[in-house]
Scaffold this active site. Sequence first.
Site, mmCIF file in Angstrom:
data_model
loop_
_atom_site.group_PDB
_atom_site.id
_atom_site.type_symbol
_atom_site.label_atom_id
_atom_site.label_comp_id
_atom_site.label_asym_id
_atom_site.label_seq_id
_atom_site.Cartn_x
_atom_site.Cartn_y
_atom_site.Cartn_z
ATOM 1 N N GLY A 161 0.914 -106.600 97.408
ATOM 2 C CA GLY A 161 -0.145 -105.482 97.351
ATOM 3 C C GLY A 161 -1.347 -105.810 97.629
ATOM 4 O O GLY A 161 -1.732 -106.614 98.361
ATOM 5 N N SER A 194 0.229 -113.016 97.296
ATOM 6 C CA SER A 194 -0.295 -112.560 98.689
ATOM 7 C C SER A 194 -0.286 -110.993 98.944
ATOM 8 O O SER A 194 0.185 -110.201 98.002
ATOM 9 C CB SER A 194 0.571 -113.237 99.484
ATOM 10 O OG SER A 194 1.868 -112.652 99.766
ATOM 11 N N LYS A 195 -0.839 -110.649 100.278
ATOM 12 C CA LYS A 195 -0.826 -109.422 100.465
ATOM 13 C C LYS A 195 0.643 -108.625 100.201
ATOM 14 O O LYS A 195 0.633 -107.472 99.968
ATOM 15 C CB LYS A 195 -0.990 -109.198 102.043
ATOM 16 C CG LYS A 195 -2.618 -109.548 102.250
ATOM 17 C CD LYS A 195 -2.915 -108.749 103.566
ATOM 18 C CE LYS A 195 -4.385 -109.036 103.983
ATOM 19 N NZ LYS A 195 -4.678 -109.804 105.137
ATOM 20 N N ARG A 196 1.592 -109.349 100.171
ATOM 21 C CA ARG A 196 3.017 -108.836 100.165
ATOM 22 C C ARG A 196 3.079 -108.351 99.066
ATOM 23 O O ARG A 196 4.051 -107.325 98.723
ATOM 24 C CB ARG A 196 3.907 -110.017 100.530
ATOM 25 C CG ARG A 196 5.413 -109.798 100.955
ATOM 26 C CD ARG A 196 5.737 -111.017 101.346
ATOM 27 N NE ARG A 196 5.568 -112.209 100.442
ATOM 28 C CZ ARG A 196 6.252 -112.484 99.553
ATOM 29 N NH1 ARG A 196 7.396 -111.389 98.970
ATOM 30 N NH2 ARG A 196 6.193 -113.448 98.602
#
Length: 471
Positions: free
Chosen positions: A253, A249-251
């Site tokens: 990167g 996920s965006k977490r």
Amino acid sequence: MSTDISSPVRTRFAPSPTGFLHLGGARTALFSWAFARHLGGTFILRVEDTDVQRSTPEAVQAILDGMAWLGLTHDEGPFYQMQHMDRYREVVGQMLASGQAYHCYSTPEEVEAMRELARAEGRKPRYDGTWRPEPGKTLPAVPAGRDPVVRFRNPQDGEVSWNDLVKGPIAIANAELDDLIIARADGTPTYNFCVVVDDWDMRITHVIRGDDHVNNTPRQINILRALGAEPPIYGHVPMILGPDGDKLSKRHGAVSVMQYDEQGYLPEAMVNYLARLGWSHGDDELFTREQLVSWFDGAHLSRSAAQWDPKKLNWVNAHYLRQLPADELAARVAPRIVARGGVIEGNAPLADVLALLAPRAETLEQLADEAMLFYRPFDPSATPPELVEQHLTPEARALLREFAADTAEIDWTPEALSAAMKTLLARHGLKMPKLGIPLRVAVTGQAQTPAVDAVLALLGKNIVQKRLHNI
Ligand code: GLU
């Protein structure tokens, strides 16, 4: 899997344009593309834009950009499902006429109540078949003023099975499957139905997609069979996990492929790296696009989830950076230098600068950052005061002036500069850092650079002499 396929292979990538092209989607697209190319087949791009609330033209563009960047060219399409609405309605009409589908007037609240009841009785929550026609069954009276949904008359007996390219044989009892809604009360077709009609019309032979769709497959196969169509071969690839084992996920990167472009990754490297997420060819880690195509026969797809490994991606990218011919590398780095305000024209030749920097670089961005040493306007007053204080002492300045005099007439090559440095140091009984670091600070404003003789040679005699006279 057998490559003895009598009909020409046709694969498709079918993204929903609700965001950018994310890494999982790009990997699915790559596998579908490589498989079609391996078998000399056709790769189709189909935009599944029927979720009008969430689909945007920007997302369509982002998908097209991402595919183009990765070099995943399609042979047919892009097709847009919103342009196939008449066709979906036509097939719904045919299925109603043939009795393979039926009108259901139960309200969503009623269906929810049926599900509740089933749950309370320990059964699987489902629609109870109130409106499903059966021989000898009398259906309830049609409620006035209520628009029906259309449900698929799913077989009730037996099972639906397929041999998944990735997961192997899968079988689901039909008793487990609800009568799927294929058209809503407002007449719009539902997601699974559009996929089925398009896969059928587009004569898709192989569907490679994420395993979040594995639950849709038995429903889609049943509808295809009802339509008299031979279902394609399905391959459901496991998801990509982040380095910590959670869903990527965006977490973790960047998740959009185009962000990797911005961050200085090469499409060649992304293709190579993505291909290894859930697929292997022996121990090969580095391979060309052509090798991928020649090897990608649908076998060796992994059943377990792949893990995103930024360090490995950097390693792959570094490899491809070093593979690029000098002028090609320069062409890719130049816009990034210009974007930083650098001026290439009239300064050190970029190809030479990159030849110095590339052996230690992992991304185009890193190369552009480091190359700025040669292309930004030099302002000695911008050198951090602590560097000036520590390294440009009166003794160091005297040494630098002497170096300027020693090199005023020499051939301006790294070899000659290095020899001049050694002679000067020997004359004063000093070690290299005593000269190397002050030289760097005086001439570049920073204490660390690649080999100082190479840096001085690239900056050129005029610039170096001028900067040494201005200390
Ligand atoms: N549109 C679906 C998605 O974006 C893919 C459907 C399919 O491949 O069958 O997840």
